[in-house]
Design an enzyme around this catalytic site. Structure first.
Site, PDB file in Angstrom:
ATOM      1  N   ASP A 146       0.733 -20.887   0.314  1.00 22.80           N
ATOM      2  CA  ASP A 146      -0.135 -21.200  -0.825  1.00 22.80           C
ATOM      3  C   ASP A 146      -1.233 -20.134  -0.870  1.00 22.80           C
ATOM      4  O   ASP A 146      -0.998 -19.005  -0.444  1.00 22.80           O
ATOM      5  CB  ASP A 146      -0.688 -22.628  -0.676  1.00 22.80           C
ATOM      6  CG  ASP A 146      -1.018 -23.255  -2.027  1.00 22.80           C
ATOM      7  OD1 ASP A 146      -1.867 -22.689  -2.725  1.00 22.80           O
ATOM      8  OD2 ASP A 146      -0.428 -24.295  -2.392  1.00 22.80           O
ATOM      9  N   HIS A 168      -0.185 -17.205  -2.443  1.00 21.05           N
ATOM     10  CA  HIS A 168      -0.510 -17.315  -3.868  1.00 21.05           C
ATOM     11  C   HIS A 168      -1.757 -16.516  -4.232  1.00 21.05           C
ATOM     12  O   HIS A 168      -2.334 -16.705  -5.284  1.00 21.05           O
ATOM     13  CB  HIS A 168      -0.678 -18.790  -4.262  1.00 21.05           C
ATOM     14  CG  HIS A 168       0.587 -19.589  -4.122  1.00 21.05           C
ATOM     15  ND1 HIS A 168       0.674 -20.915  -4.465  1.00 21.05           N
ATOM     16  CD2 HIS A 168       1.822 -19.232  -3.679  1.00 21.05           C
ATOM     17  CE1 HIS A 168       1.910 -21.346  -4.225  1.00 21.05           C
ATOM     18  NE2 HIS A 168       2.617 -20.341  -3.741  1.00 21.05           N
TER      19      HIS A 168
END
Ligand SMILES: *[C@@H]1O[C@H](CO)[C@@H](O)[C@H](O)[C@H]1NC(C)=O
Ligand SMILES: *[C@@H]1O[C@H](CO)[C@@H](O)[C@H](O)[C@H]1NC(C)=O
Length: 417
Positions: free
Chosen positions: A229, A252
């Site tokens: 993430d 991310h």
């Protein structure tokens, strides 16, 4: 003869004196092995760590050290190292490895509370250092089938949480495979993170590398973060955050947000991100807010950033909606004074710059200068080619551009010289 004996006695006395001195110097150091820890990775060492912590924390003096020796692996159940402590500075030396229980059902969660693996709280002057690895054993948690095991899925514990603390220094340690967020700083001030490594599989769920919440004066630098993430996520109440020399990816990207969920009023300001590299990240530098929120994001600088095949290098998303059924609202988290400077590299998507701002609360004072982003995506349709093949997407964003900005971002006015 007499003076010779005197010298002998003097030397013996001196030796005793030094011995006592060195012992008393060592007395402010508490080795977990001397408090019953085994360190074979099988035996539960939680109680021994708690005991060593009591001594470390209650030591009356200017500093005390909790020692976790190298060459051993210590199995720890969820544990909290809380202050306030009597010792003015706490050194937490992690030279050995720490591991969480391998199977989710082996985690001992008191009062159904299993929000984290290792907590530090209410400490003033905490120095976590050492070459050890903190393994949150998240693999089995990640692979839980959320349809069948919804509760366990929602309860995936976070890794390390440092909360309500000031003057916190974290260096050199390796953090890996937490079931959820890997390292969080909450309601803390003057936080220094340097030379650490954080890793988890690129497709592991919610394993944000470092998460900030209500924390101010935070310095994060010279670290490698590879995760499933956000490499770093900057949440509500973060202020004066200085991030530099981060190698991010997979992951991310570095994100501010998400903010404004459920109409909440949330704010982030004064964030500097610089001298960082992103490899194969889904986003690069991102600001994400939910429709219907309140509050603001302002005074943010992203500069000297390099991308290697990141999908959306520059993105502001005021329509953040990870589950695809959100309504549009009239209120939004206000975004202003965001600067992008010296940003170079490649994107594997067509639109390398996306400024998707709210209709009713447009983004203001967006500033771009020296941006050069190529796309590596091969398109058959050559007619739509922009200067570098890469495009920008822009709604309701206002601001200025200066000098070279590729792709062109038409919603920004070119600054006159
Ligand atoms: C941020 O940190 C860098 C490196 O430590 C330093 O050079 C810079 O002055 C800091 N900037 C701010 C605004 O604190
Ligand atoms: C919300 O507004 C955006 C931008 O105008 C639009 O692209 C999107 O389709 C809208 N979403 C809904 C659910 O109406």
């Amino acid at each position: 003869m007499r003076s010779f004996l005197f010298v002998i006695f003097f030397l013996i006395g001196l030796q005793n004196f030094l011995f006592v001195q060195s012992r008393s110097v060592r007395k402010n150091s508490f080795n977990v092995l001397h408090h019953g820890a085994v360190g074979d990775g099988i035996h539960d060492d939680t109680k021994a760590f708690m005991d060593a912590w009591e001594h470390t924390c209650n030591y009356m003096g200017s500093k005390s050290t909790m020692e976790i020796p190298r060459g051993k692996t210590f199995l720890l159940q969820p544990i909290e190292f809380n202050g306030p402590c009597k010792s003015k500075k706490i050194f937490f030396r992690i030279d050995g490895d720490l591991t969480a229980p391998k199977l989710p059902h082996k985690w001992r969660c008191e009062n159904h509370k299993c929000d984290k693996w290792i907590g530090f709280g209410h400490l003033n002057g905490l120095y976590i250092d050492g070459r050890g690895t903190l393994d949150g054993q998240g693999r089995k948690w990640w692979s839980l089938n959320c349809k069948h095991d919804k509760i366990a899925c929602q309860r995936r514990p976070r890794g390390i949480i440092i909360a309500h603390s000031n003057n916190v220094h974290v260096s050199n340690v390796n953090v890996k495979d937490s079931p959820n967020f890997q390292m969080s700083f909450e309601s803390s001030r003057w936080v220094y993170v340097k030379d650490i490594t954080i890793t988890a599989d690129g497709d592991s769920p919610n394993t944000d590398g470092i998460h900030l919440q209500r924390s101010q004066n935070v310095f994060i630098s010279d670290s490698v973060i590879q995760t499933g993430d956000d490499c770093i996520s900057i949440g509500d109440g973060s202020k004066h955050v200085n991030i530099s020399k981060i190698s991010c990816g997979p992951g991310h990207g570095i994100s501010i947000g998400s903010l404004g969920r459920n109409g909440n009023k949330e704010a982030v300001e004064s964030v500097y991100v610089r001298d960082s590299t992103f490899r194969s990240t889904t986003n690069g530098v991102r600001i994400k807010t939910w429709q219907g929120g309140k509050g603001h994001v302002r005074n943010v600088v992203f500069e000297h950033i390099t991308f290697h095949e990141s999908s959306r290098p520059i993105i502001i998303d005021q329509y953040y909606c990870p589950h695809s059924h959100c309504k549009n609202h009239t209120s939004a988290v206000r975004i202003s004074d965001i600067t992008y400077r010296h940003i170079h590299g490649t994107s594997d998507e067509k639109a390398s710059v996306q400024l998707l701002c709210s209709e009713t609360v447009p983004c203001r004072n967006i500033y771009m200068s020296d941006i050069n982003l190529y796309t590596t995506r091969k398109e058959n349709d050559r007619s739509s080619r922009d200067d570098h093949g890469s495009l920008s997407e822009c709604i309701n964003a206002r601001g200025l551009s200066n000098g070279i900005v590729r792709p062109r971002v038409p919603c920004l006015r070119a600054e006159r010289h």
